[in-house]
Scaffold this active site. Structure first.
Site, PDB file in Angstrom:
ATOM      1  CG  HIS A 183     -16.690  76.476  41.240  1.00  0.00           C
ATOM      2  ND1 HIS A 183     -17.859  75.743  41.249  1.00  0.00           N
ATOM      3  CD2 HIS A 183     -16.111  75.974  40.512  1.00  0.00           C
ATOM      4  CE1 HIS A 183     -17.647  74.552  40.701  1.00  0.00           C
ATOM      5  NE2 HIS A 183     -16.655  74.629  40.205  1.00  0.00           N
TER       6      HIS A 183
HETATM    7  C1  UD1 Z   1     -10.985  74.179  39.129  1.00  0.00           C
HETATM    8  C2  UD1 Z   1     -11.368  73.377  37.764  1.00  0.00           C
HETATM    9  C3  UD1 Z   1     -12.990  73.231  37.583  1.00  0.00           C
HETATM   10  C4  UD1 Z   1     -13.511  72.722  38.888  1.00  0.00           C
HETATM   11  C5  UD1 Z   1     -12.946  73.416  40.214  1.00  0.00           C
HETATM   12  C6  UD1 Z   1     -13.662  72.634  41.474  1.00  0.00           C
HETATM   13  C7  UD1 Z   1      -9.985  73.912  35.877  1.00  0.00           C
HETATM   14  C8  UD1 Z   1      -9.607  74.242  34.494  1.00  0.00           C
HETATM   15  N1  UD1 Z   1     -10.902  74.119  36.764  1.00  0.00           N
HETATM   16  O1  UD1 Z   1     -11.674  75.495  38.989  1.00  0.00           O
HETATM   17  O2  UD1 Z   1     -13.329  72.491  36.715  1.00  0.00           O
HETATM   18  O3  UD1 Z   1     -14.991  72.784  39.021  1.00  0.00           O
HETATM   19  O4  UD1 Z   1     -11.756  73.354  40.265  1.00  0.00           O
HETATM   20  O5  UD1 Z   1     -13.499  73.503  42.478  1.00  0.00           O
HETATM   21  O6  UD1 Z   1      -9.156  72.875  36.390  1.00  0.00           O
HETATM   22  N2  UD1 Z   1      -7.862  79.226  45.066  1.00  0.00           N
HETATM   23  C9  UD1 Z   1      -7.344  79.283  46.324  1.00  0.00           C
HETATM   24  N3  UD1 Z   1      -7.500  78.045  47.048  1.00  0.00           N
HETATM   25  C10 UD1 Z   1      -7.350  76.863  46.501  1.00  0.00           C
HETATM   26  C11 UD1 Z   1      -7.773  76.922  45.193  1.00  0.00           C
HETATM   27  C12 UD1 Z   1      -7.879  77.889  44.296  1.00  0.00           C
HETATM   28  O7  UD1 Z   1      -7.278  80.509  46.963  1.00  0.00           O
HETATM   29  O8  UD1 Z   1      -7.079  75.877  47.283  1.00  0.00           O
HETATM   30  C13 UD1 Z   1      -7.935  80.167  44.302  1.00  0.00           C
HETATM   31  C14 UD1 Z   1      -6.608  80.803  43.571  1.00  0.00           C
HETATM   32  O9  UD1 Z   1      -6.704  82.383  43.460  1.00  0.00           O
HETATM   33  C15 UD1 Z   1      -6.827  80.384  41.966  1.00  0.00           C
HETATM   34  C16 UD1 Z   1      -8.219  80.464  41.947  1.00  0.00           C
HETATM   35  O10 UD1 Z   1      -8.903  80.198  43.398  1.00  0.00           O
HETATM   36  O11 UD1 Z   1      -6.191  81.004  41.111  1.00  0.00           O
HETATM   37  C17 UD1 Z   1      -8.901  79.398  40.885  1.00  0.00           C
HETATM   38  O12 UD1 Z   1      -8.514  78.041  41.163  1.00  0.00           O
HETATM   39  P1  UD1 Z   1      -8.199  77.071  39.874  1.00  0.00           P
HETATM   40  O13 UD1 Z   1      -7.657  75.799  40.590  1.00  0.00           O
HETATM   41  O14 UD1 Z   1      -7.308  77.617  39.031  1.00  0.00           O
HETATM   42  O15 UD1 Z   1      -9.567  76.881  39.369  1.00  0.00           O
HETATM   43  P2  UD1 Z   1     -11.093  76.601  39.993  1.00  0.00           P
HETATM   44  O16 UD1 Z   1     -11.885  77.832  39.853  1.00  0.00           O
HETATM   45  O17 UD1 Z   1     -10.775  76.181  41.569  1.00  0.00           O
HETATM   46  N1  UDP Z   2     -18.197  70.702  47.951  1.00  0.00           N
HETATM   47  C1  UDP Z   2     -17.903  70.914  49.489  1.00  0.00           C
HETATM   48  N2  UDP Z   2     -17.674  72.141  50.108  1.00  0.00           N
HETATM   49  C2  UDP Z   2     -18.308  73.043  49.546  1.00  0.00           C
HETATM   50  C3  UDP Z   2     -18.521  73.161  48.296  1.00  0.00           C
HETATM   51  C4  UDP Z   2     -18.459  71.933  47.430  1.00  0.00           C
HETATM   52  O1  UDP Z   2     -17.413  69.723  50.073  1.00  0.00           O
HETATM   53  O2  UDP Z   2     -17.993  74.162  50.323  1.00  0.00           O
HETATM   54  C5  UDP Z   2     -17.995  69.495  47.446  1.00  0.00           C
HETATM   55  C6  UDP Z   2     -19.425  69.254  46.768  1.00  0.00           C
HETATM   56  O3  UDP Z   2     -20.276  68.484  47.568  1.00  0.00           O
HETATM   57  C7  UDP Z   2     -18.988  68.208  45.574  1.00  0.00           C
HETATM   58  C8  UDP Z   2     -17.492  68.891  45.128  1.00  0.00           C
HETATM   59  O4  UDP Z   2     -17.410  69.708  46.549  1.00  0.00           O
HETATM   60  O5  UDP Z   2     -18.964  66.811  46.005  1.00  0.00           O
HETATM   61  C9  UDP Z   2     -17.820  69.549  44.142  1.00  0.00           C
HETATM   62  O6  UDP Z   2     -16.818  70.531  43.609  1.00  0.00           O
HETATM   63  P1  UDP Z   2     -16.990  71.745  43.065  1.00  0.00           P
HETATM   64  O7  UDP Z   2     -18.198  72.364  43.014  1.00  0.00           O
HETATM   65  O8  UDP Z   2     -15.872  72.792  43.468  1.00  0.00           O
HETATM   66  O9  UDP Z   2     -16.534  71.162  41.532  1.00  0.00           O
HETATM   67  P2  UDP Z   2     -17.154  70.705  40.216  1.00  0.00           P
HETATM   68  O10 UDP Z   2     -18.083  69.148  40.581  1.00  0.00           O
HETATM   69  O11 UDP Z   2     -18.182  71.704  39.739  1.00  0.00           O
HETATM   70  O12 UDP Z   2     -15.896  70.248  39.225  1.00  0.00           O
END
Ligand code: UD1
Ligand code: UDP
Length: 366
Positions: free
Chosen positions: A207
């Site tokens: 992701h």
């Molecule tokens: C964010 C964090 C990243 C973290 C990740 C965990 C930043 C810069 N990035 O990235 O460090 O590792 O969360 O998962 O803050 N979306 C949905 N539903 C949701 C959330 C997101 O559909 O509940 C979609 C939307 O289209 C959104 C895109 O995912 O625009 C990206 O979401 P965003 O929160 O901007 O960044 P992440 O890639 O989730």
């Molecule tokens: N995780 C979860 N369900 C999923 C994918 C990830 O519960 O489908 C959990 C994972 O075990 C970890 C956390 O989400 O505890 C990590 O989140 P993510 O990978 O989105 O973000 P990051 O840690 O890279 O910021």
């Protein structure tokens, strides 16, 4: 009683702050604010339910926006809450847009004596172009009190000249979340329901912006996962960012060995990790969880904040190159020899990290 305001907003922040919230609730007048950065039920509500986390006092609905707008909106919506409740300290976690926005807003109140506390501070990828790295650097500069997972992370703060009086090495709260949840998993039920066998599948997640926002790189990772799936089934709970990008880039998983599923809850995720032959991931949290669970993991990033686990032999860092991923995966596909070694690795995790953090905040604000 001192007033504490915790700001969370994404899946990892919810999971990693879940052991601290109940402790803060009894020790402080505590406000839990959700930025709304993550909002889909399977990225948000499921974790409140499973981790028995109480509901936030306010949700700021800042999800789905471009980064700068998201940080701006969060600041705008958090500011009135800071003015109203005048917390003694604001607590943020990690390195997301939520972390940055909340830290900047709190820092505007330094003159009023408001403190900023950063949990999971000091981590560095040393990649200055990574958005999370920018967030960490800024938030650690601004923080009055920091909780640092490991000595290696403390070295980063020392190298940046941040005074040692401002931080403490406590371990990572995800160790508490992961261990508690691992004890609740019904392995047999999970494996039967998902039609999987213990150590008979690979678990993959991807992701990160640097993995999935560029078509060529994402296509390379997709191709590598397809090649792995030709030898061992691959389960992929796919993050919404990746779903969106794959559709936009016209990419799709084709191999019958790949099973793409929606993001799963924490219980299922820890269960899937615990029973996997190995993981392939760019997730920060999962690198730490893989080490806790002693499950081999390929980290498909160019650099990682978790080099100490790479050095300990628990993780392999591959980048996103097809050949590098396949070369690293091959021995784990061919034999369980290395799996058995990793299952027995001696890695020490500090005890009761969440309690130590709560005690330290109480002492700091006293
Ligand atoms: C964010 C964090 C990243 C973290 C990740 C965990 C930043 C810069 N990035 O990235 O460090 O590792 O969360 O998962 O803050 N979306 C949905 N539903 C949701 C959330 C997101 O559909 O509940 C979609 C939307 O289209 C959104 C895109 O995912 O625009 C990206 O979401 P965003 O929160 O901007 O960044 P992440 O890639 O989730
Ligand atoms: N995780 C979860 N369900 C999923 C994918 C990830 O519960 O489908 C959990 C994972 O075990 C970890 C956390 O989400 O505890 C990590 O989140 P993510 O990978 O989105 O973000 P990051 O840690 O890279 O910021």
């Amino acid at each position: 009683m001192k007033t504490l305001m915790t700001v969370i907003g994404t899946r990892p922040e919810i999971i990693k702050m879940s052991p601290l919230v109940p402790l803060f609730d009894v020790r402080f007048r505590h406000l839990l604010i959700h930025s709304g950065q993550h909002y889909s039920p399977n990225m948000d509500a499921v974790f409140f339910d499973e981790l028995k986390l109480r509901r936030p006092d306010a949700v700021l609905a800042c999800g789905g926006l471009p980064p700068a707008e998201q940080v701006g909106m969060l600041m705008q919506r958090l500011e009135p809450l800071l003015q109203l409740h005048k917390p003694d300290a604001v607590v943020v976690h990690g390195d997301t847009n939520t972390t940055l926005g909340a830290a900047l807003t709190a820092a505007k109140h330094k003159a009023d004596g408001m403190c900023l506390i950063h949990v999971e501070a000091g981590c560095r990828s040393h990649n200055p172009r990574q958005t999370e790295e920018v967030n960490r650097l800024v938030v650690d500069r601004l923080s009055d009190l920091m909780f640092v997972p490991t000595e290696a992370d403390a070295d980063n703060l020392r190298a940046e000249g941040i005074a040692s009086g401002r931080w403490r090495v406590t371990g990572n709260t995800v160790v508490d979340s992961c261990r508690r949840t691992a004890a609740l998993v019904d392995d047999l039920e999970l494996l039967a329901r998902r039609r999987l066998s213990h150590a008979g599948y690979v678990l993959a997640t991807l992701h990160r912006q640097e993995t999935v926002d560029e078509r060529g790189r994402l296509a390379e990772v997709v191709r590598a996962l397809e090649a792995i799936a030709a030898k061992c089934p691959v389960m992929i709970p796919l993050h919404p960012r990746t779903v969106k990008n794959m559709a936009e880039f016209g990419l799709a998983f084709q191999s019958p060995g790949i099973r793409v599923i929606d993001p799963v809850g924490y219980l299922e995720m820890i269960g899937l990790m615990k029973n996997a032959r190995f993981c392939v991931t760019d997730s920060g949290g999962m690198q730490e969880e893989a080490a806790v669970l002693r499950v081999p993991a390929l980290v498909i990033r160019e650099e990682t904040e978790y080099m100490h686990y790479v050095r300990a032999g628990a993780l392999k860092l591959t980048g996103t190159d097809f050949n590098a991923i396949l070369t690293a995966a091959q021995p784990w596909l061919d034999s369980l020899e290395d799996y058995a070694r990793i299952q027995k690795l001696a890695i020490d995790f500090p005890k009761d990290c969440s309690l130590v953090i709560a005690d330290a905040i109480e002492e700091f604000l006293d």
